[in-house]
Design a protein around this motif. Structure first.
Motif, PDB file in Angstrom:
ATOM      1  N   ASP A  66     -11.976  14.789 -41.941  1.00 18.09           N
ATOM      2  CA  ASP A  66     -13.205  15.071 -41.146  1.00 18.09           C
ATOM      3  C   ASP A  66     -13.599  13.842 -40.510  1.00 18.09           C
ATOM      4  O   ASP A  66     -14.483  12.959 -41.398  1.00 18.09           O
ATOM      5  CB  ASP A  66     -14.358  15.650 -41.919  1.00 18.09           C
ATOM      6  N   PRO A  67     -13.425  13.171 -39.587  1.00 20.78           N
ATOM      7  CA  PRO A  67     -13.778  11.814 -38.967  1.00 20.78           C
ATOM      8  C   PRO A  67     -15.403  11.878 -38.908  1.00 20.78           C
ATOM      9  O   PRO A  67     -15.844  10.892 -38.923  1.00 20.78           O
ATOM     10  CB  PRO A  67     -13.452  12.095 -37.677  1.00 20.78           C
ATOM     11  N   ALA A  68     -16.187  12.752 -39.250  1.00 25.91           N
ATOM     12  CA  ALA A  68     -17.485  12.868 -39.170  1.00 25.91           C
ATOM     13  C   ALA A  68     -18.277  12.769 -40.413  1.00 25.91           C
ATOM     14  O   ALA A  68     -19.347  12.808 -40.482  1.00 25.91           O
ATOM     15  CB  ALA A  68     -18.155  14.080 -38.253  1.00 25.91           C
ATOM     16  N   LEU A  69     -17.342  12.746 -41.278  1.00 27.11           N
ATOM     17  CA  LEU A  69     -17.884  12.750 -42.775  1.00 27.11           C
ATOM     18  C   LEU A  69     -18.945  11.539 -43.083  1.00 27.11           C
ATOM     19  O   LEU A  69     -19.596  11.591 -43.677  1.00 27.11           O
ATOM     20  CB  LEU A  69     -16.708  12.469 -43.710  1.00 27.11           C
ATOM     21  N   ASP A  70     -18.622  10.385 -42.555  1.00 27.48           N
ATOM     22  CA  ASP A  70     -19.577   9.329 -42.654  1.00 27.48           C
ATOM     23  C   ASP A  70     -20.872   9.584 -42.094  1.00 27.48           C
ATOM     24  O   ASP A  70     -22.015   9.544 -42.909  1.00 27.48           O
ATOM     25  CB  ASP A  70     -19.208   8.108 -41.935  1.00 27.48           C
ATOM     26  N   GLY A  71     -21.069   9.986 -41.207  1.00 30.18           N
ATOM     27  CA  GLY A  71     -22.242  10.415 -40.544  1.00 30.18           C
ATOM     28  C   GLY A  71     -23.237  11.679 -41.474  1.00 30.18           C
ATOM     29  O   GLY A  71     -24.360  11.523 -41.469  1.00 30.18           O
ATOM     30  N   ASN A  72     -22.442  12.455 -41.807  1.00 31.81           N
ATOM     31  CA  ASN A  72     -22.781  13.674 -42.374  1.00 31.81           C
ATOM     32  C   ASN A  72     -23.473  13.394 -43.778  1.00 31.81           C
ATOM     33  O   ASN A  72     -24.276  13.985 -44.218  1.00 31.81           O
ATOM     34  CB  ASN A  72     -21.772  14.867 -42.511  1.00 31.81           C
ATOM     35  N   LEU A  73     -22.594  12.319 -44.259  1.00 31.19           N
ATOM     36  CA  LEU A  73     -23.291  12.012 -45.778  1.00 31.19           C
ATOM     37  C   LEU A  73     -24.238  11.017 -45.373  1.00 31.19           C
ATOM     38  O   LEU A  73     -25.267  11.301 -46.356  1.00 31.19           O
ATOM     39  CB  LEU A  73     -21.938  10.978 -46.565  1.00 31.19           C
TER      40      LEU A  73
END
Length: 294
Positions: A100-107
């Motif tokens: 999930d490349p968007a994991l940073d932003g979601n966290l």
């Protein structure tokens, strides 16, 4: 959450201490912090942020969206794990990042949504950084500098006695024990701070409701955080400069230079707030307004 703020703010806090230690230095026997070159007293930004966090925690009592991330005696990793559990991420953070490349932003968004102090001051979240996630360091829109006393301070070491003896052996030989307290007889301190609407919009989502709570917390940060060591402390005035734009309409230093704090004529050794005059001199730059709270 509410929409992020639209305007930049710069602010000045004036607070004083009477017969207390506003911020002890553990490397100097917990004496009040002093600039050794000038004799002016210092209070760290970390100390002031702690008072703000304590007030918000007392008022909101862990209400949704207003929890505190940096708390006394609570491991940070415990709260980091909440975000991982919420997003269904296992312990292998590097593998999860690949999936999930968007994991940073979601966290990051989860932490900012749930913790007021992250949304305000930012945070360094070590669990995420060890997992090579970029959300580990969040830069908050609200920043404070060190507070500095208006005049040089002269810390005093006061000797005290107590009748409670520590051990049975000591009780046979003496009836009292000696202790020491470090105090500043009186000191008026000035701290300066900044609120970035640009970072609020791009990073944490710091809102107008959050801003109003920040002003409330600053004005009351000593009222419910009393300690015998700190003596009598109070925020005397909060001076807020509001810019019409997100990036600001004037440099912060010009606004701070307009705030003048001076001893009244004839006062040699200030011992109360009324020994000073506080003014905002000159016309403000176009697009900037000033509001004073006390």
């Amino acid at each position: 959450m509410s929409e992020s703020i639209k305007n930049r703010y710069d602010f000045v806090i004036l607070f004083d201490v009477e017969n207390g230690n506003p911020n002890g230095d553990p490397d100097a026997g917990n004496m009040p912090r002093v600039d050794p070159e000038t004799g002016f007293g210092l209070v760290t930004d970390v100390c002031l942020k702690r008072k703000i966090r304590n007030y918000v925690e007392a008022v909101k009592e862990d209400a949704e969206g207003y929890r505190i991330y940096v708390k006394d005696g609570v491991p940070l990793n415990r709260k980091d794990k909440e975000a991982l559990d919420y997003l269904g991420v296992d312990k292998d953070l590097k593998a999860a990042k690949k999936e999930d490349p968007a994991l940073d932003g979601n966290l990051r968004d989860f932490m900012c949504r749930n913790f007021y102090d992250i949304r305000t001051f930012g945070a360094v979240m070590t669990t995420f950084m060890k997992g090579a996630l970029n959300c580990g360091q969040v830069r908050g829109p609200v920043q404070l500098g060190f507070a500095r006393s208006i005049d040089p301070i002269l810390p005093q070491e006061i000797t005290i006695t107590r009748v409670a003896i520590t051990t049975e052996a000591d009780a046979e030989n003496k009836s009292t024990e000696i202790g020491r307290k470090h105090i500043v007889p009186y000191g008026l301190y000035r701290a300066e701070g900044f609120v970035s609407a640009n970072l609020a919009r791009k990073v944490t989502g710091f809102s107008q409701e959050d801003l109003e709570l920040l002003w409330q917390a600053i004005l009351n940060m000593f009222e419910n955080d009393r300690s015998s060591a700190r003596g009598k402390m109070a925020v005397r005035e909060l001076i807020v400069f509001r810019h019409e734009s997100e990036l600001g309409n004037a440099p912060a230093y010009k606004l701070f230079d307009a705030v003048r704090v001076a001893r009244k004529e004839g006062v040699v050794a200030p011992r109360q707030y009324s020994d000073y005059t506080v003014s905002v001199d000159g016309a403000l730059p176009t697009g900037v307004t000033c509001q004073r709270f006390s």
